[in-house]
Design a protein around this motif. Structure first.
Motif, PDB file in Angstrom:
ATOM      1  N   UNK A   1      -8.174 -11.858 -41.517  1.00  0.00           N
ATOM      2  CA  UNK A   1      -8.004 -13.127 -40.840  1.00  0.00           C
ATOM      3  C   UNK A   1      -7.539 -12.809 -39.417  1.00  0.00           C
ATOM      4  N   UNK A   2      -8.033 -13.546 -38.443  1.00  0.00           N
ATOM      5  CA  UNK A   2      -7.607 -13.327 -37.048  1.00  0.00           C
ATOM      6  C   UNK A   2      -6.087 -13.168 -36.965  1.00  0.00           C
TER       7      UNK A   2
ATOM      8  N   UNK B   1     -16.975   2.641 -48.424  1.00  0.00           N
ATOM      9  CA  UNK B   1     -18.361   2.156 -48.448  1.00  0.00           C
ATOM     10  C   UNK B   1     -18.575   1.271 -49.674  1.00  0.00           C
ATOM     11  N   UNK B   2     -19.249   0.139 -49.472  1.00  0.00           N
ATOM     12  CA  UNK B   2     -19.499  -0.779 -50.580  1.00  0.00           C
ATOM     13  C   UNK B   2     -18.442  -1.862 -50.727  1.00  0.00           C
ATOM     14  N   UNK B   3     -17.309  -1.699 -50.012  1.00  0.00           N
ATOM     15  CA  UNK B   3     -16.248  -2.733 -50.062  1.00  0.00           C
ATOM     16  C   UNK B   3     -16.787  -4.065 -49.537  1.00  0.00           C
ATOM     17  N   UNK B   4     -16.273  -5.153 -50.131  1.00  0.00           N
ATOM     18  CA  UNK B   4     -16.638  -6.497 -49.665  1.00  0.00           C
ATOM     19  C   UNK B   4     -15.431  -7.093 -48.937  1.00  0.00           C
ATOM     20  N   UNK B   5     -15.702  -7.600 -47.738  1.00  0.00           N
ATOM     21  CA  UNK B   5     -14.599  -8.128 -46.917  1.00  0.00           C
ATOM     22  C   UNK B   5     -14.914  -9.533 -46.428  1.00  0.00           C
ATOM     23  N   UNK B   6     -13.916 -10.368 -46.472  1.00  0.00           N
ATOM     24  CA  UNK B   6     -14.052 -11.712 -45.906  1.00  0.00           C
ATOM     25  C   UNK B   6     -13.394 -11.704 -44.527  1.00  0.00           C
ATOM     26  N   UNK B   7     -14.165 -12.065 -43.503  1.00  0.00           N
ATOM     27  CA  UNK B   7     -13.657 -12.107 -42.130  1.00  0.00           C
ATOM     28  C   UNK B   7     -13.561 -13.556 -41.682  1.00  0.00           C
ATOM     29  N   UNK B   8     -12.422 -13.942 -41.101  1.00  0.00           N
ATOM     30  CA  UNK B   8     -12.261 -15.333 -40.656  1.00  0.00           C
ATOM     31  C   UNK B   8     -11.544 -15.372 -39.309  1.00  0.00           C
ATOM     32  N   UNK B   9     -12.193 -16.018 -38.351  1.00  0.00           N
ATOM     33  CA  UNK B   9     -11.576 -16.161 -37.031  1.00  0.00           C
ATOM     34  C   UNK B   9     -11.345 -17.626 -36.713  1.00  0.00           C
ATOM     35  N   UNK B  10     -10.330 -17.912 -35.902  1.00  0.00           N
ATOM     36  CA  UNK B  10     -10.085 -19.288 -35.465  1.00  0.00           C
ATOM     37  C   UNK B  10      -9.438 -19.249 -34.093  1.00  0.00           C
ATOM     38  N   UNK B  11      -9.629 -20.302 -33.319  1.00  0.00           N
ATOM     39  CA  UNK B  11      -8.985 -20.313 -32.009  1.00  0.00           C
ATOM     40  C   UNK B  11      -9.349 -21.538 -31.198  1.00  0.00           C
ATOM     41  N   UNK B  12      -9.132 -21.440 -29.879  1.00  0.00           N
ATOM     42  CA  UNK B  12      -9.312 -22.554 -28.949  1.00  0.00           C
ATOM     43  C   UNK B  12     -10.611 -23.288 -29.189  1.00  0.00           C
ATOM     44  N   UNK B  13     -10.520 -24.598 -29.181  1.00  0.00           N
ATOM     45  CA  UNK B  13     -11.681 -25.451 -29.477  1.00  0.00           C
ATOM     46  C   UNK B  13     -11.224 -26.790 -30.049  1.00  0.00           C
ATOM     47  N   UNK B  14     -10.488 -26.768 -31.181  1.00  0.00           N
ATOM     48  CA  UNK B  14     -10.238 -25.601 -32.046  1.00  0.00           C
ATOM     49  C   UNK B  14     -11.490 -25.312 -32.871  1.00  0.00           C
ATOM     50  N   UNK B  15     -11.792 -24.043 -33.027  1.00  0.00           N
ATOM     51  CA  UNK B  15     -13.014 -23.678 -33.723  1.00  0.00           C
ATOM     52  C   UNK B  15     -12.747 -22.553 -34.716  1.00  0.00           C
ATOM     53  N   UNK B  16     -13.664 -22.384 -35.669  1.00  0.00           N
ATOM     54  CA  UNK B  16     -13.513 -21.281 -36.628  1.00  0.00           C
ATOM     55  C   UNK B  16     -14.884 -20.739 -37.011  1.00  0.00           C
ATOM     56  N   UNK B  17     -14.884 -19.514 -37.509  1.00  0.00           N
ATOM     57  CA  UNK B  17     -16.114 -18.904 -38.015  1.00  0.00           C
ATOM     58  C   UNK B  17     -15.731 -17.851 -39.035  1.00  0.00           C
ATOM     59  N   UNK B  18     -16.550 -17.710 -40.079  1.00  0.00           N
ATOM     60  CA  UNK B  18     -16.256 -16.726 -41.111  1.00  0.00           C
ATOM     61  C   UNK B  18     -17.528 -16.071 -41.639  1.00  0.00           C
TER      62      UNK B  18
END
Ligand code: COA
Length: 322
Positions: free
Chosen positions: A248-249, A300-317
């Motif tokens: 997470x960010x 290798x092969x690991x699964x990761x969840x990535x999540x960003x958030x910030x000014x906007x306010x906006x988010x993406x994952x």
């Protein structure tokens, strides 16, 4: 066509700024900063060390650490940044010129601290469309140049750094389903203005410095990110048990702890860069990935969840397979 991240690296400038630096310029303490944010130190770019220059440094690390990787055939460069050296030419075109990458399309994108994930999503789409095959995606910031050093509620948070991922086609899907969203009504709660004096009909400062309503951003982030982690897992027919890590960010360690608590995920599996680098906006996710990789955590092969958030306010994952 499926896509994957074939290599990733990050760079932080040499100059270390610990919390005692702020004890000398504002009324604060190391104890307050560590307990309220989790930040122990951050890096500031040196005089003349530009955002495009730290992108280049991150690329050099990418090449040094991945002997099989070269820049031959890179056909697009995306730089996610809120702190470009100048509006035009783009950071991406400065990187293209310094690294001598012929015929690469170049754009900068601005989605604040969610920028790196937005860049990955764009790169995934371009590979899927079949128009591009080798894309450099950067998240890079020199936030120290845009920080109001008289505002004790924000100046202690920010640091400088850059990360880069190489996105290429893959036989199997490795950048899985993604998520994006925005609530622009929170525009005034986190802003940086050089020219405008009004956002959403309300007055803002035009001083080229970052301003925020920390408490509002904090609460929005915890609520929104916890919801989106669940939504993203559902879209991929996965549960938290299928994940090896979440990044997470790194805005504040307490936000990360609150999200982990809300969704019921162990803190040991939340990868962060907050203690070492502070809030580096679009660079924080690749910096956390890089720290964990150096510590031998990511396999290798690991699964990761990535999540960003910030000014906007906006988010993406995004959920990615390493
Ligand atoms: N040192 C010492 N005291 C400080 C301080 C500092 N650097 N900054 C604020 N304080 C004081 C406040 O003035 C307040 O004092 P008061 O109770 O006498 O009024 C007290 O500490 C608590 O302030 P508060 O604003 O409630 O602190 P907080 O726990 O909400 O932490 C942030 C403030 C900014 C660290 C926190 O709200 C945050 O991280 N928000 C998210 C911001 C963010 O992530 N922005 C970028 C998103 S990408």
């Amino acid at each position: 066509m499926n896509s994957q991240i074939t290599a990733i690296a990050a760079y932080a400038p040499e100059k270390r700024i610990d919390n005692t630096y702020f004890e000398k310029i504002i009324e604060t303490s190391d104890e307050w900063i560590v307990s309220r944010t989790g930040i122990k130190e951050r890096r500031f770019a040196a005089e003349g060390e530009s955002t495009s220059a730290i992108c280049v440094k991150a690329t050099e690390k990418l090449l040094n650490e991945n002997p099989g990787v070269d820049l031959e055939g890179v056909d697009f460069i995306i730089v996610a940044t809120t702190t470009a050296d100048q509006v035009m030419p783009s950071m991406a075109s400065q990187v293209q010129n310094t690294l001598q990458i012929p015929n690469a399309g170049c754009i900068d994108i601005m989605a604040a601290c969610a920028g790196f994930i937005y860049g990955l999503i764009l790169a995934k789409g371009m590979v899927a469309a079949g128009t591009h095959k080798k894309i450099l995606v950067y998240g890079a910031e020199c936030l120290s140049r845009f920080t109001d050093m008289t505002d004790r509620t924000s100046c202690i948070l920010f640091g400088d750094g850059a990360g880069v991922a190489l996105v290429e086609p893959s036989e199997t899907p490795k950048i899985l389903q993604t998520i994006t969203g925005t609530d622009g009504s929170y525009g005034k709660d986190l802003y940086l203005s050089q020219t405008a004096t009004v956002v959403n009909g309300e007055e803002i400062k035009r001083d080229g410095k970052i301003h925020q309503n920390g408490k509002v951003v904090f609460k929005w982030a915890v609520r929104t990110i916890a919801q989106n982690a669940g939504e993203l897992l559902r879209k991929n027919n996965m549960t938290l048990d299928d994940l090896d890590w979440i990044i997470l960010h790194s805005a504040n360690l307490r936000i990360i702890e609150a999200v982990a608590n809300e969704i019921g995920y162990p803190m040991e599996k939340m990868l962060t860069s907050i203690a070492q680098f502070g809030n580096t906006s679009s660079a924080s996710i690749p910096l956390a990935w890089d720290l964990a990789r150096q510590a031998g955590k990511i396999k290798k092969g690991n699964k990761m969840l990535l999540l960003g958030f910030g000014g906007g306010l906006t988010y993406a994952g995004a959920i990615v397979v390493v």
